[in-house]
Motif scaffolding. Sequence first.
Motif, mmCIF file in Angstrom:
data_model
loop_
_atom_site.group_PDB
_atom_site.id
_atom_site.type_symbol
_atom_site.label_atom_id
_atom_site.label_comp_id
_atom_site.label_asym_id
_atom_site.label_seq_id
_atom_site.Cartn_x
_atom_site.Cartn_y
_atom_site.Cartn_z
ATOM 1 N N GLY A 155 -4.905 -14.426 -1.122
ATOM 2 C CA GLY A 155 -5.104 -12.989 -1.310
ATOM 3 C C GLY A 155 -3.822 -12.267 -1.657
ATOM 4 N N GLU A 156 -2.717 -12.665 -1.013
ATOM 5 C CA GLU A 156 -1.427 -12.036 -1.309
ATOM 6 C C GLU A 156 -0.932 -12.429 -2.702
ATOM 7 O OE1 GLU A 156 0.621 -11.588 3.085
ATOM 8 O OE2 GLU A 156 0.542 -13.573 2.153
ATOM 9 N N GLN A 157 -1.214 -13.661 -3.126
ATOM 10 C CA GLN A 157 -0.837 -14.055 -4.480
ATOM 11 C C GLN A 157 -1.574 -13.215 -5.518
ATOM 12 O OE1 GLN A 157 -0.641 -18.257 -5.487
ATOM 13 N NE2 GLN A 157 -0.294 -18.788 -3.341
ATOM 14 N N ARG A 158 -2.790 -12.835 -5.197
ATOM 15 C CA ARG A 158 -3.523 -11.975 -6.125
ATOM 16 C C ARG A 158 -2.856 -10.591 -6.209
ATOM 17 N NH1 ARG A 158 -7.616 -14.643 -8.028
ATOM 18 N NH2 ARG A 158 -8.381 -12.855 -9.201
ATOM 19 N N LEU A 159 -2.266 -10.142 -5.119
ATOM 20 C CA LEU A 159 -1.518 -8.886 -5.152
ATOM 21 C C LEU A 159 -0.268 -9.011 -6.016
ATOM 22 C CD1 LEU A 159 -1.780 -7.713 -1.431
ATOM 23 C CD2 LEU A 159 -2.935 -6.715 -3.418
ATOM 24 N N VAL A 160 0.367 -10.187 -5.990
ATOM 25 C CA VAL A 160 1.520 -10.415 -6.865
ATOM 26 C C VAL A 160 1.070 -10.354 -8.328
ATOM 27 C CG1 VAL A 160 3.352 -12.011 -7.545
ATOM 28 C CG2 VAL A 160 2.720 -11.809 -5.133
ATOM 29 N N GLY A 161 -0.070 -10.977 -8.619
ATOM 30 C CA GLY A 161 -0.610 -10.894 -9.977
ATOM 31 C C GLY A 161 -0.901 -9.462 -10.385
#
Length: 274
Positions: A165-171
């Motif tokens: 989920g946090e990686q999606r925020l980076v994206g």
Amino acid sequence: MNDATGTPILRVEHVGMKFGGLTAIADLHFDVNEGEILSLIGPNGAGKTTAFNIMTGFLKPTQGRVLFRGRDLSQTRPNEIARLGLARTFQRTSVFADDSVRDNVLIGLHRHGEEEGARGLLDRLFPTPGARRAEAAVRARAEAIIDLVGLSARADEKAGSLSYGEQRLVGFALALAVEPKMLLLDEPVSGMNASETQGFVRLIRKVRDEGVTILLVEHDMPMVMEVSDRIVCLNYGRLIAEGPPAAIRTNPKVIEAYLGKSAAKLEHREPAHA
């Protein structure tokens, strides 16, 4: 609050897409108004991601066209479309896993700056006072984006070590780095828990309130119903419904697409008399 002006920023005009003998999209047409959050929904295989890929230049339609701010995108490459202000995220995370969150965002900002011609070769080899000021401004912009998406506490950690989920925020942060006028979000809350999803709803609204139009593809229907100003529903590549969440929620064609004819009939049968 919806600040949409009613002026289309994106127009999908009778778009069709065939792969060999398979029709993925048939005569798709809808507008996205400036300043609104519009969701594109439909069951698996409905053509949503194909539509996104057409809008962002990764696929060329076999018929019709897409206009962004009045410009026909049919002969425009994806990087040029991003430079025009139409950015997207992807279903799968697209981060630089071995770089920190901060460096991910800096990479995005530098790429955008270089494409815009903001920094020349001499500036990079022999930084002038002006170039150093520009670099400081880029770093300040990166910190602001990281703070906006709620990852300031993780800024120095490798992006690949973050939760999905946090990686999606980076994206999402990488998409913001191109300073878009419109964002296309492809299943942005996939892999997020309920708390993260609610945080992302607040984030989308905040970004919209800063003047960015949002087009969203998402399977989380409660989230879609909560955040959307309008919803467009596809099934088998065709537009079957369009309207506000309250109308889409009770639309028999939408219910049938997701649950089947028998469920649609049950949803709309009249109550039995006592």
